[in-house]
Design a protein around this motif. Structure first.
Motif, PDB file in Angstrom:
ATOM      1  N   SER A  12       0.811  -1.216   0.000  1.00  0.00           N
ATOM      2  CA  SER A  12       0.000   0.000   0.000  1.00  0.00           C
ATOM      3  C   SER A  12       0.846   1.268   0.000  1.00  0.00           C
ATOM      4  O   SER A  12       0.331   2.352  -0.285  1.00  0.00           O
ATOM      5  N   ILE A  13       2.122   1.156   0.266  1.00  0.00           N
ATOM      6  CA  ILE A  13       2.980   2.350   0.332  1.00  0.00           C
ATOM      7  C   ILE A  13       3.116   3.045  -1.023  1.00  0.00           C
ATOM      8  O   ILE A  13       2.924   4.262  -1.105  1.00  0.00           O
ATOM      9  N   PRO A  14       3.439   2.341  -2.129  1.00  0.00           N
ATOM     10  CA  PRO A  14       3.535   3.040  -3.418  1.00  0.00           C
ATOM     11  C   PRO A  14       2.239   3.731  -3.855  1.00  0.00           C
ATOM     12  O   PRO A  14       2.291   4.873  -4.317  1.00  0.00           O
ATOM     13  N   PRO A  15       1.066   3.100  -3.702  1.00  0.00           N
ATOM     14  CA  PRO A  15      -0.152   3.826  -4.072  1.00  0.00           C
ATOM     15  C   PRO A  15      -0.410   5.068  -3.214  1.00  0.00           C
ATOM     16  O   PRO A  15      -0.933   6.069  -3.709  1.00  0.00           O
ATOM     17  N   ILE A  16      -0.030   5.013  -1.953  1.00  0.00           N
ATOM     18  CA  ILE A  16      -0.192   6.189  -1.092  1.00  0.00           C
ATOM     19  C   ILE A  16       0.687   7.324  -1.606  1.00  0.00           C
ATOM     20  O   ILE A  16       0.236   8.462  -1.758  1.00  0.00           O
ATOM     21  N   LEU A  17       1.936   7.016  -1.878  1.00  0.00           N
ATOM     22  CA  LEU A  17       2.849   8.049  -2.368  1.00  0.00           C
ATOM     23  C   LEU A  17       2.419   8.585  -3.729  1.00  0.00           C
ATOM     24  O   LEU A  17       2.502   9.789  -3.993  1.00  0.00           O
ATOM     25  N   GLY A  18       1.948   7.710  -4.604  1.00  0.00           N
ATOM     26  CA  GLY A  18       1.488   8.138  -5.917  1.00  0.00           C
ATOM     27  C   GLY A  18       0.265   9.041  -5.833  1.00  0.00           C
ATOM     28  O   GLY A  18       0.174  10.048  -6.537  1.00  0.00           O
ATOM     29  N   ALA A  19      -0.658   8.681  -4.971  1.00  0.00           N
ATOM     30  CA  ALA A  19      -1.860   9.499  -4.818  1.00  0.00           C
ATOM     31  C   ALA A  19      -1.525  10.860  -4.231  1.00  0.00           C
ATOM     32  O   ALA A  19      -2.062  11.879  -4.664  1.00  0.00           O
ATOM     33  N   LEU A  20      -0.654  10.882  -3.260  1.00  0.00           N
ATOM     34  CA  LEU A  20      -0.277  12.155  -2.664  1.00  0.00           C
ATOM     35  C   LEU A  20       0.498  13.028  -3.654  1.00  0.00           C
ATOM     36  O   LEU A  20       0.339  14.246  -3.662  1.00  0.00           O
TER      37      LEU A  20
END
Length: 69
Positions: A12-20
């Protein structure tokens, strides 16, 4: 449950960073964090003594070993 929870939380870390980075809300990633955290909490509550940081690699090896057999 511990291994799956850790993997889901880590993915879930890459999608969080991408969304932010794109300026949008990380809704799907937040759901993944909740699922991973719930699985980790469930795994820790099932083992009365809990898990130490040193035990986590051994748990991964045991789980992967069971799937490879």
């Amino acid at each position: 449950m511990l291994v799956i929870g850790l993997i889901v939380a880590a993915f879930s870390i890459p999608p969080i960073l991408g969304a932010l980075a794109e300026g949008r809300a990380p809704r799907a990633a937040a759901i993944m964090v909740l699922i991973g955290g719930g699985l980790i909490a469930l795994a820790v509550s099932q083992k009365p003594s809990g898990y130490s940081i040193n035990e986590i690699p051994d748990v991964f090896v045991r789980v992967v070993g069971q799937f490879i057999r």
